[in-house]
Design an enzyme around this catalytic site. Structure first.
Site, short mmCIF file in Angstrom:
data_model
loop_
_atom_site.label_atom_id
_atom_site.label_comp_id
_atom_site.label_asym_id
_atom_site.label_seq_id
_atom_site.Cartn_x
_atom_site.Cartn_y
_atom_site.Cartn_z
N HIS B 188 0.58 -0.89 -0.15
CA HIS B 188 -0.14 0.45 0.01
C HIS B 188 1.14 0.90 -0.21
O HIS B 188 1.69 1.25 0.48
CB HIS B 188 -1.23 0.21 1.09
N ASP B 314 -11.21 -3.45 -2.19
CA ASP B 314 -10.74 -3.09 -1.51
C ASP B 314 -12.10 -3.46 -0.32
O ASP B 314 -12.10 -1.76 0.72
CB ASP B 314 -11.08 -1.38 -1.19
#
Lengths: 317, 433
Positions: B188, B314
């Site tokens: 990320h 997500d």
């Protein structure tokens, strides 16, 4: 004496959450109404009745003696029962959420709640969960509508108008709800707005707010009619935006030298409380050009106007 | 729990199989948990007795979706989502394989936790579920985990979930070691210091709302750093969630230079922008944040061109306690596993990407990257198949979603198209009535 019967100004919306969305007519109506209350407040018999029998709750999640006192006085002068709730004495400390607090208070049937909160958007969130009218007394860095109204009232009373004036707002614009509300209101009334701050304290995209943005006090104050200084909000900064107080005062603080860039009859304003020697020189703050004390007086009148105007759309009214 | 497994013939469908670049009219025969054949003209005559024949005229048959990034609350936060509820939401969204994230409590950073997740998912879920294991112990960003042993236990890749590894040396060593095991590192990319107090995309809109902003450079700078580190170590790296054109430029250069880099985009960033936050709607508070429309369009184009390899949901269930708060205080995240496909169909209907590309990005490529057997309709492939009606109109009712949480950015949105049947290992696990 009852001015209420003469005044027919109605705001025609349930809440006052911000200056954004108010029309020119609504703003001018509020300012005119506030003007009438200024005269009233200077008399001995100050009580009116437009809020008689109504309950006003001050719900301040962020400490503020002056704004809270201002709203309390405003409510009482219109005949309301006023109740003050500040965080230190409420169950928020015990972990109750904003919504739960709102729902709890709503169950007690207040007519108007005045809310101040440290998070942008919090007052709007709360307003969705209650049945009464909500007035935003400041939410994070977003808006402080009654401050902008009292500032406009102060300017109008001293300069006779707002349209065409050059107003320089100086200081921590990034974190300032006062700056945002003032920018919107002054632009709506046709003033020419400048903002002055070091780049680290300018909001991204500020050029699109309809203001002239500059990092230079000489450029920013050139020919200004009104110089509005903002407090350097130390407690809102969690990083280092400016290196030191000395540096800040030297380049961005209002002192005699910088004030000379403005018009000779320029007037000085500050929403308070002031950090003397940080954003404003002490002598200047107390000088004849300073409107700072008058702003406080205008604050009560402006808040009375808002309460009065909203009261006419309260249910069972 | 599951019904007896009969053979299934999906007849008269438009078959989309990105693994073979095939977009043909035909039938798909499924038996004993695998795909027997997917071609024209199998017909009712060519199937075993007892086959369930499903008429898919006007519908699309595609490999089931492989969602590379979904948060499931087990272990530790079952009140947000369990394998049961996540898999039901997945099935209703056409996702036949979920790749769950390791930022649970306890963190999935050791073999016994991986084992627990595998078993529990297998025993209670109705779709395939595989975990990614933590890249660093406890997600602290300091010491790498046992890549070899975790892989042996069943982890499919390594990531610190929503956290970024701040220390470049730690990341370099992890990449270098992972390369020996040919493991995929998923990262990320958000520099935590540039994110700072930010809660939404930096720019005019954030300034108007009085909210602190997160510059796109927080993402791009971290990605650039990782790319340079990847250049030193070699190996395979996947950017977990890219959102902006400056990051895409950097990605393009790295791919052109031949580095082993791939990237995902979340369905949220492909279909929403920062303006959708509107009056402080916390369901639109995401990490990384929703960006400006220009960035969204660049991201869609990147999916179209294949620069972005995969689309994931997500999925991040957050309950009322963490969302019904002022924007600054709310937790980021939106659910999305059930809506990933139908939101993606918006892009197809707008003719910004075609259905083949969408399915490739949501199914085939994720399976390839993770070395999983799905994502294709080849003979012998596992029978993880979905039937899609691309045109049926419906309105999203958050209370009808199968997730335990209802933080969807598509509240009351009008949708066009959805999955109407989901088959996992040859059994129908979801049917839209």
């Amino acid at each position: 004496m009852n001015i209420a019967s003469k005044s027919a100004f109605v705001l025609n919306q349930r809440h006052l959450l911000g200056i954004a969305g108010l029309s020119r007519e609504q703003i001018v109506g509020l300012l005119d109404l506030a003007g009438s209350f200024v005269e009233l407040n200077r008399q001995i018999e100050k009580k009116l009745t437009s809020l008689r029998g109504r309950t006003l709750m001050n719900l301040f999640f962020e400490a503020s003696t002056r704004t809270q006192a201002s709203f309390e006085l405003a409510g009482k002068r219109l005949g309301a029962d006023v109740m003050n709730m500040s965080v230190s004495s409420s169950s928020m400390r015990k972990g109750e959420t904003l919504i739960d607090t709102a729902v709890t208070l709503n169950a007690m049937h207040p007519d108007i709640i005045v809310v101040r909160h440290h998070s942008s958007g919090a007052v709007e969130l709360l307003a969705r969960k209650v049945d009464c009218a909500v007035i935003n007394a400041g939410d994070g860095a977003h808006e402080h509508p009654t401050q902008a109204l009292l500032d406009a009232l102060t300017i109008r009373r001293n300069k006779g108008r707002i349209e065409g004036l050059t107003v320089a707002i100086c200081g921590d614009i990034l974190h300032s709800r006062v700056a945002r509300s003032n920018i919107i209101l002054l632009n709506t009334l046709g003033a020419r707005v400048r903002v002055v701050a070091p780049s680290t304290l300018m909001p991204p995209g500020i050029e699109r707010f309809g203001v002239e943005a500059t990092r230079d006090m000489r450029e920013g104050l050139a020919g200004a009619d009104i110089v509005m200084m903002l407090r350097l909000q130390r407690e809102r900064m969690s990083g280092s935006f400016v290196p030191s107080v000395q540096e800040y005062f030297h380049y961005f603080g209002l002192d005699e030298k910088k004030l000379a860039y403005a018009k000779p009859d320029a007037l000085i304003m500050h929403p308070g409380p002031m950090n003397r020697g940080v954003e404003i020189d002490s002598l200047i703050a107390d000088s004849a050009q300073s409107l700072i004390r008058e702003q406080v007086e205008m604050g009560v009148a402006a808040r009375m106007a808002v309460l009065d105007a909203l009261s006419r759309t309260l249910p069972n009214g | 729990m599951l019904s007896e497994r009969r053979p299934i013939l999906l007849a008269n469908a438009r078959i989309i199989d990105p693994a073979r670049d095939a977009d043909i009219e035909g039938d798909v025969l499924i038996a004993e948990g695998v795909i027997r054949e997917a071609k024209r003209g199998i017909g009712a005559a060519g199937v075993p007795e007892g086959t369930e024949i499903v008429d898919c005229r006007g519908k699309v048959v595609a490999p089931g979706l492989v969602d590379m990034r979904a948060y499931i609350g087990e272990p530790g936060a079952g009140y947000r989502e369990t394998f049961v509820s996540a898999s039901q939401a997945a099935a209703a969204g056409g996702v036949t394989t979920i790749i769950c994230q390791p930022d649970t409590k306890p963190v999935i950073d050791n073999a016994s936790t991986v084992d627990f997740v595998q078993r529990r998912a297998r025993d209670t879920g109705i779709v395939h579920i595989h975990p990614m294991a933590a890249l660093t112990k406890g997600l602290k960003g300091e010491e790498m985990t046992d890549f070899g042993l975790l892989r042996a236990a069943g982890a499919v890749a390594f990531t610190d979930g929503q956290k970024s590894v701040r220390n470049a040396q730690v990341m370099r060593r992890a990449m270098t070691y992972a390369r020996d095991f040919d493991e995929l590192i998923v990262h990320h990319t958000e520099d935590p210091d540039l994110v700072g107090e930010g809660v939404m995309n930096e720019g005019e809109f954030a300034s108007r709302l009085g909210l602190m902003g997160i510059p796109t450079m927080a993402e791009t700078i971290m990605l650039e750093r990782d790319i340079r580190l990847l250049g030193m170590s070699g190996g395979r790296y996947h950017a977990a969630s890219l959102t902006c054109s400056s990051a895409l430029d950097v990605l393009r250069r790295a791919k052109d230079a031949g580095l082993g880099i791939t990237a995902s985009a979340s369905i949220n960033h492909l279909t929403l922008n920062e303006i959708d936050i509107g009056p402080y709607r916390t369901f639109l508070k995401l990490a990384p944040p929703l960006r400006a429309e220009d960035d969204r369009l660049a991201l869609v184009e990147a999916v179209r061109s294949g620069l972005i390899d995969t689309i994931m949901s997500d999925h991040n269930p957050q309950d009322v306690e963490t969302k019904r708060l002022p924007f600054e205080e709310a937790a980021p995240g939106a659910i999305g596993i059930e809506t990933m496909l139908c939101a993606g169909l918006r892009l197809v209907h707008a003719e910004q990407i075609d259905l083949m590309t969408l399915v490739r990005a949501m199914s085939t490529r994720p399976a390839e990257l993770l070395g999983l057997p799905g994502g294709t309709l080849r003979s012998g492939a596992p029978a993880d198949v979905i039937v899609i009606d691309t045109d049926v109109p419906w309105v999203l009712d958050p209370t009808a979603l199968k997730s335990k949480c209802q933080n969807t950015p598509f509240d009351e949105a009008r949708m066009q198209g959805r999955v109407v049947r989901t088959i996992v290992a040859g059994r129908t696990v979801y049917e839209y009535i």
